[in-house]
Design an enzyme around this catalytic site. Structure first.
Site, PDB file in Angstrom:
ATOM      1  N   GLU A  59       0.813  -1.231   0.000  1.00 15.36           N
ATOM      2  CA  GLU A  59       0.000   0.000   0.000  1.00 15.36           C
ATOM      3  C   GLU A  59       0.842   1.275   0.000  1.00 15.36           C
ATOM      4  O   GLU A  59       0.303   2.375  -0.197  1.00 15.36           O
ATOM      5  CB  GLU A  59      -0.913   0.033   1.240  1.00 15.36           C
ATOM      6  CG  GLU A  59      -2.115  -0.885   1.161  1.00 15.36           C
ATOM      7  CD  GLU A  59      -1.779  -2.353   1.304  1.00 15.36           C
ATOM      8  OE1 GLU A  59      -0.908  -2.682   2.134  1.00 15.36           O
ATOM      9  OE2 GLU A  59      -2.367  -3.182   0.584  1.00 15.36           O
ATOM     10  N   VAL A  82       9.786  -6.390   3.793  1.00 16.30           N
ATOM     11  CA  VAL A  82       9.226  -7.648   3.291  1.00 16.30           C
ATOM     12  C   VAL A  82      10.302  -8.724   3.469  1.00 16.30           C
ATOM     13  O   VAL A  82      11.425  -8.565   2.987  1.00 16.30           O
ATOM     14  CB  VAL A  82       8.823  -7.549   1.807  1.00 16.30           C
ATOM     15  CG1 VAL A  82       7.902  -8.714   1.437  1.00 16.30           C
ATOM     16  CG2 VAL A  82       8.138  -6.222   1.493  1.00 16.30           C
ATOM     17  N   ILE A  83       9.928  -9.777   4.195  1.00 18.55           N
ATOM     18  CA  ILE A  83      10.905 -10.823   4.512  1.00 18.55           C
ATOM     19  C   ILE A  83      10.525 -12.096   3.762  1.00 18.55           C
ATOM     20  O   ILE A  83       9.439 -12.643   3.961  1.00 18.55           O
ATOM     21  CB  ILE A  83      10.953 -11.055   6.037  1.00 18.55           C
ATOM     22  CG1 ILE A  83      11.396  -9.751   6.718  1.00 18.55           C
ATOM     23  CG2 ILE A  83      11.913 -12.194   6.387  1.00 18.55           C
ATOM     24  CD1 ILE A  83      11.269  -9.765   8.225  1.00 18.55           C
ATOM     25  N   HIS A  89       4.210 -14.914  -1.074  1.00 23.13           N
ATOM     26  CA  HIS A  89       4.033 -14.005  -2.210  1.00 23.13           C
ATOM     27  C   HIS A  89       4.992 -12.815  -2.121  1.00 23.13           C
ATOM     28  O   HIS A  89       4.667 -11.695  -2.473  1.00 23.13           O
ATOM     29  CB  HIS A  89       2.569 -13.577  -2.365  1.00 23.13           C
ATOM     30  CG  HIS A  89       1.948 -13.030  -1.109  1.00 23.13           C
ATOM     31  ND1 HIS A  89       1.718 -13.767   0.026  1.00 23.13           N
ATOM     32  CD2 HIS A  89       1.498 -11.788  -0.830  1.00 23.13           C
ATOM     33  CE1 HIS A  89       1.163 -13.005   0.952  1.00 23.13           C
ATOM     34  NE2 HIS A  89       1.026 -11.793   0.454  1.00 23.13           N
TER      35      HIS A  89
HETATM   36  N1  INI Z   1       3.571  -6.632   3.799  1.00 18.02           N
HETATM   37  C1  INI Z   1       4.788  -6.225   4.208  1.00 18.02           C
HETATM   38  O1  INI Z   1       5.040  -5.021   4.286  1.00 18.02           O
HETATM   39  N2  INI Z   1       5.738  -7.131   4.514  1.00 18.02           N
HETATM   40  C2  INI Z   1       5.524  -8.466   4.445  1.00 18.02           C
HETATM   41  O2  INI Z   1       6.471  -9.247   4.746  1.00 18.02           O
HETATM   42  C3  INI Z   1       4.251  -8.912   4.024  1.00 18.02           C
HETATM   43  N3  INI Z   1       3.968 -10.339   3.944  1.00 18.02           N
HETATM   44  O3  INI Z   1       4.756 -11.142   4.464  1.00 18.02           O
HETATM   45  O4  INI Z   1       2.936 -10.760   3.409  1.00 18.02           O
HETATM   46  C4  INI Z   1       3.276  -7.962   3.695  1.00 18.02           C
HETATM   47  N4  INI Z   1       2.034  -8.350   3.275  1.00 18.02           N
HETATM   48  C5  INI Z   1       0.910  -7.451   3.258  1.00 18.02           C
HETATM   49  C6  INI Z   1       0.821  -6.607   1.991  1.00 18.02           C
HETATM   50  O5  INI Z   1       1.805  -5.593   1.982  1.00 18.02           O
HETATM   51  C7  INI Z   1      -0.539  -5.938   1.866  1.00 18.02           C
HETATM   52  O6  INI Z   1      -0.768  -5.122   3.001  1.00 18.02           O
HETATM   53  C8  INI Z   1      -1.700  -6.931   1.756  1.00 18.02           C
HETATM   54  O7  INI Z   1      -1.431  -7.858   0.717  1.00 18.02           O
HETATM   55  C9  INI Z   1      -3.018  -6.185   1.422  1.00 18.02           C
HETATM   56  O8  INI Z   1      -2.916  -5.520   0.159  1.00 18.02           O
END
Ligand code: INI
Length: 157
Positions: A59, A82-83, A89
């Site tokens: 976002e 993001v890990i 995904h």
């Molecule tokens: N968002 C992150 O910032 N880091 C992550 O590691 C992560 N994982 O692991 O899924 C993550 N997922 C949420 C993504 O950014 C969105 O908020 C979600 O998909 C809704 O659009």
């Protein structure tokens, strides 16, 4: 004789938006702290720093677009983490964040800084938030100021 321009580390008078993801908040809060303290060290006033939280790194670019298009900011800093080991995904979230952020910067002309950590492990993220690999939040703040000041120079302001 050629002319050579380079942005500076002087943030006085700059207005900066920081967009930060809540996902992996134990890391993104450190990114935010580093970014804000570096902005202040570079002379950006408290009142000129605006932080906006979003759910996740996916976002971040949308909120960055709102900030950039508002005309109220000289630079936008995007922070997230993001890990890979913790998300199936990873490529979609990390790739979407990177592409989205670049797209906002190119389309608006406002410097939008990629301060989203994309790592294999929590340890690697920790090393990049004040550990042996530096501090991505601090680096992002310095980049924002350098690019915002370079933009002014290139625009002839
Ligand atoms: N968002 C992150 O910032 N880091 C992550 O590691 C992560 N994982 O692991 O899924 C993550 N997922 C949420 C993504 O950014 C969105 O908020 C979600 O998909 C809704 O659009």
């Amino acid at each position: 004789m050629t002319r050579e321009l380079e942005g500076s580390a002087d943030g006085a008078g700059l207005r900066v938006a920081v967009i930060v993801a809540r996902w992996n908040g134990f890391i993104t809060r450190k990114l935010l702290e580093g970014a804000i303290s570096t902005l202040k060290e570079c002379g950006v006033q408290d009142a000129d720093i605006t932080t906006a939280w979003v759910p996740g790194s996916f976002e971040v670019s949308t909120a960055a677009k709102w900030a950039a298009e508002s005309g109220r900011f000289d630079a936008v800093i995007c922070l997230g983490c993001v890990i890979r080991g913790e998300t199936a995904h990873f490529e979609y979230v990390a790739g979407g964040a990177a592409e989205g952020i670049l797209d906002v910067s190119l389309k608006t002309g406002v410097p939008v800084v990629f301060g989203v950590l994309t790592t294999e492990t929590v340890e690697q993220a920790t090393e990049r938030t004040g550990g042996k690999e530096g501090h991505k939040g601090e680096e992002s703040a310095r980049t924002a100021i350098e690019m915002a000041t370079l933009r002014r120079l290139l625009a002839g302001d």
